[in-house]
Design a protein around this motif. Structure first.
Motif, PDB file in Angstrom:
ATOM      1  N   GLY A  54       0.779  -1.233   0.000  1.00  0.00           N
ATOM      2  CA  GLY A  54       0.000   0.000   0.000  1.00  0.00           C
ATOM      3  C   GLY A  54       0.810   1.282   0.000  1.00  0.00           C
ATOM      4  N   LYS A  84       1.658   6.494   1.320  1.00  0.00           N
ATOM      5  CA  LYS A  84       0.620   5.468   1.210  1.00  0.00           C
ATOM      6  C   LYS A  84      -0.279   5.835   0.039  1.00  0.00           C
ATOM      7  CE  LYS A  84       0.486   4.079   6.001  1.00  0.00           C
ATOM      8  NZ  LYS A  84      -0.349   3.732   7.143  1.00  0.00           N
ATOM      9  N   GLU A  86      -3.411   5.858  -0.180  1.00  0.00           N
ATOM     10  CA  GLU A  86      -4.516   6.718   0.245  1.00  0.00           C
ATOM     11  C   GLU A  86      -4.093   8.184   0.267  1.00  0.00           C
ATOM     12  OE1 GLU A  86      -3.454   4.042   2.213  1.00  0.00           O
ATOM     13  OE2 GLU A  86      -4.987   2.674   1.459  1.00  0.00           O
ATOM     14  N   LYS A  90      -5.396  11.254  -2.069  1.00  0.00           N
ATOM     15  CA  LYS A  90      -5.878  12.507  -1.481  1.00  0.00           C
ATOM     16  C   LYS A  90      -5.147  13.693  -2.107  1.00  0.00           C
ATOM     17  CE  LYS A  90      -6.769  15.033   2.729  1.00  0.00           C
ATOM     18  NZ  LYS A  90      -6.885  15.057   4.158  1.00  0.00           N
ATOM     19  N   GLU A 137      -4.290   7.789 -10.755  1.00  0.00           N
ATOM     20  CA  GLU A 137      -5.594   7.355 -10.252  1.00  0.00           C
ATOM     21  C   GLU A 137      -6.080   6.126 -10.997  1.00  0.00           C
ATOM     22  OE1 GLU A 137      -8.338  10.616 -10.613  1.00  0.00           O
ATOM     23  OE2 GLU A 137      -7.306  11.827  -9.101  1.00  0.00           O
TER      24      GLU A 137
END
Length: 143
Positions: A54, A84, A86, A90, A137
């Protein structure tokens, strides 16, 4: 610092990343490989990322395009390494908001990417700046 001096500084940062791109090339052992293009202007990017547990361990790009798209790719690959997934996603959302001239979450330091803020004044160039981020993405969503 006056607006004109700040604008000049931002232009220098963009041109530095364009003329001396960071992370240009391809990862032979990349876990994600994404090819995207912007048919409107001809910008194209080949993004490879090595993601382990990740976390973006490495990221490289290759491609052809204008100074904005290639500088954005250079800046993006620099800032997402070690993050990460995530956090990288963001950052992508924050960058997209910034490109659209929206208020954006400034809790994450975007570093050199802030030099691209002025692109929001040129709607036709927003796709150039966001192309590398859209590629990242897409790669994350398809993995």
């Amino acid at each position: 610092m006056s607006f004109n001096n700040l604008d000049q500084l931002y232009r220098q940062v963009i041109m530095d990343h364009y003329k001396n791109p960071r992370n240009k090339g391809s990862l032979e052992d990349g876990t994600l490989t994404i090819d995207m293009n912007n048919p409107t202007c001809g910008d194209r990017i080949h993004l490879t990322m090595n993601v382990e547990n990740g976390v973006v361990k490495d990221a490289k790009f290759d491609g052809d395009g204008c100074s904005i798209s290639m500088a954005s790719a250079s800046m993006m690959t620099q800032i997402i390494k070690g993050k990460k997934i995530e956090v990288a996603m963001k950052m992508s959302a924050i960058f997209s908001d910034m490109m659209q001239g929206k208020d954006y979450d400034d809790s994450i330091d975007l570093g050199d990417l802030e030099a691209l803020q002025g692109v929001a004044k040129f709607p036709a160039r927003i796709k150039c700046a966001t192309l590398p981020w859209k590629a990242m993405e897409k790669g994350v969503k398809e993995s």
